[in-house]
Enzyme design. Structure first.
Site, short mmCIF file in Angstrom:
data_model
loop_
_atom_site.label_atom_id
_atom_site.label_comp_id
_atom_site.label_asym_id
_atom_site.label_seq_id
_atom_site.Cartn_x
_atom_site.Cartn_y
_atom_site.Cartn_z
N ASN A 187 0.81 -1.22 0.00
CA ASN A 187 0.00 0.00 0.00
C ASN A 187 0.84 1.27 0.00
OD1 ASN A 187 -1.56 -2.14 2.06
ND2 ASN A 187 -2.74 -1.37 0.33
N ILE A 246 1.16 6.97 -0.20
CA ILE A 246 0.49 6.03 0.70
C ILE A 246 -0.97 5.88 0.29
CG2 ILE A 246 -0.17 5.57 3.09
CD1 ILE A 246 2.12 7.64 3.82
N CYS A 247 -1.46 4.63 0.27
CA CYS A 247 -2.88 4.39 0.04
C CYS A 247 -3.50 3.98 1.36
CB CYS A 247 -3.07 3.29 -1.00
SG CYS A 247 -4.79 2.86 -1.28
N LEU A 248 -4.15 4.94 2.03
CA LEU A 248 -4.79 4.65 3.31
C LEU A 248 -6.04 5.53 3.41
CD1 LEU A 248 -4.64 3.19 6.05
CD2 LEU A 248 -3.32 5.12 6.92
#
Lengths: 88, 196
Positions: free
Chosen positions: B79, B87-89
């Site tokens: 991620n 960042i993929c959050l």
């Protein structure tokens, strides 16, 4: 001893009846005011959502406005339930 | 909308007080809009032992908008982009809430290191490796942690580089050959060995 009252000053303290000390949005005390206000009191009161979470009214309004701009409904910042003002 | 810098100041003061925490945050330069966070790699993950730096920008609408965060320490995680640190959050995007703080966001990043979400990847190559060849993912992530996230590692002499590659289960001769072919770039050498 006899005392004669010549003059008196009334003094009172006040406090918002909120469970938490600080607003979950701006982290300022409820008994102080939100970052945009200068005087605590009736002009910067806390408001409650139906979920019973409280915020400064101005902080809550700003959150609702920012979510409306993003095109969605506004969840409560604390519990993510739909934020609707509680009828008091 | 002007961002609420008094809140940022308060948050930083709280972070500074809590020296035992495994996440830290300090201002970069004099402004309160550019910060640097550090998180420790959680034990029991391939990131254990590493210290990861996060570049943080406070946007004008903070805290009504999420802080912008990206890794500046390179990391091998489904991620997080292995190239840019993006960042993929969800909580850094549409699931942000003004009740969250810089510290809680950093702690969420730590939680992300514990539990990657390969089905919602930021780095497709890492995600594919995570799903297809999990052991290779663990080895590579560990290697990146040792190379980029630990002090006094990386930048050592050639023999150390060969030793580190050997630790991943390659023979010294092929490790040397791969390292020489890739100008002593350990990651490139490892990748070539793994894909050979």
């Amino acid at each position: 001893m006899k005392v004669k009252l010549k003059r008196w000053h009334g003094v009172a303290v006040w406090k918002w009846d909120v469970e938490d000390d600080v607003c979950g949005i701006c982290r300022m005390a409820y008994d102080a005011c939100c970052p945009d206000c200068t005087m605590p009191g009736d002009n910067c009161p806390p408001v409650w959502g139906e979920c019973n979470h409280a915020f400064h009214i101005h902080c809550a309004m700003k959150w609702l406005a920012s979510q409306a701009q993003a095109g969605g409904g506004a969840p409560c910042p604390m519990c993510r339930r739909d934020f609707k003002f509680k009828e008091s | 909308m002007a961002s609420d810098l008094s809140r940022v100041k308060k948050e930083l003061a709280e972070c500074a007080k809590d020296t035992k925490s495994s996440v830290q945050c300090v201002p970069v330069g004099g402004s309160m809009t550019h910060l640097e966070g550090t998180i420790k790699g959680p034990d029991g993950t391939p990131f254990a032992g590493g210290v990861f730096k996060i570049d943080i920008t406070i946007p004008g609408g903070y805290p009504f908008e999420p802080p912008k965060m990206k890794f500046t320490t390179r990391i091998w995680h489904p991620n997080i982009s292995s190239q840019t640190g993006a960042i993929c959050l969800d909580i850094l995007k549409d699931q942000w809430s003004p009740a969250l703080t810089i510290k809680t966001a950093l702690m969420s990043l730590q939680a992300l290191l514990c539990s990657p979400e390969p089905d919602d990847p930021q780095d497709a190559e890492v995600a594919r490796m995570y799903k297809d060849t999990y052991q290779t993912f663990v080895q590579t992530a560990k290697f990146w942690t040792e190379t980029y996230a630990m002090e006094h590692m990386g930048g050592g002499d050639h023999e150390n580089a060969i030793a580190r590659v050997c630790e991943m289960g390659f023979a010294a001769a092929e490790a040397r050959r791969a390292l020489e072919a890739h100008n002593w770039d350990e990651v490139a050498a490892i990748n070539s060995l793994l894909s050979a």
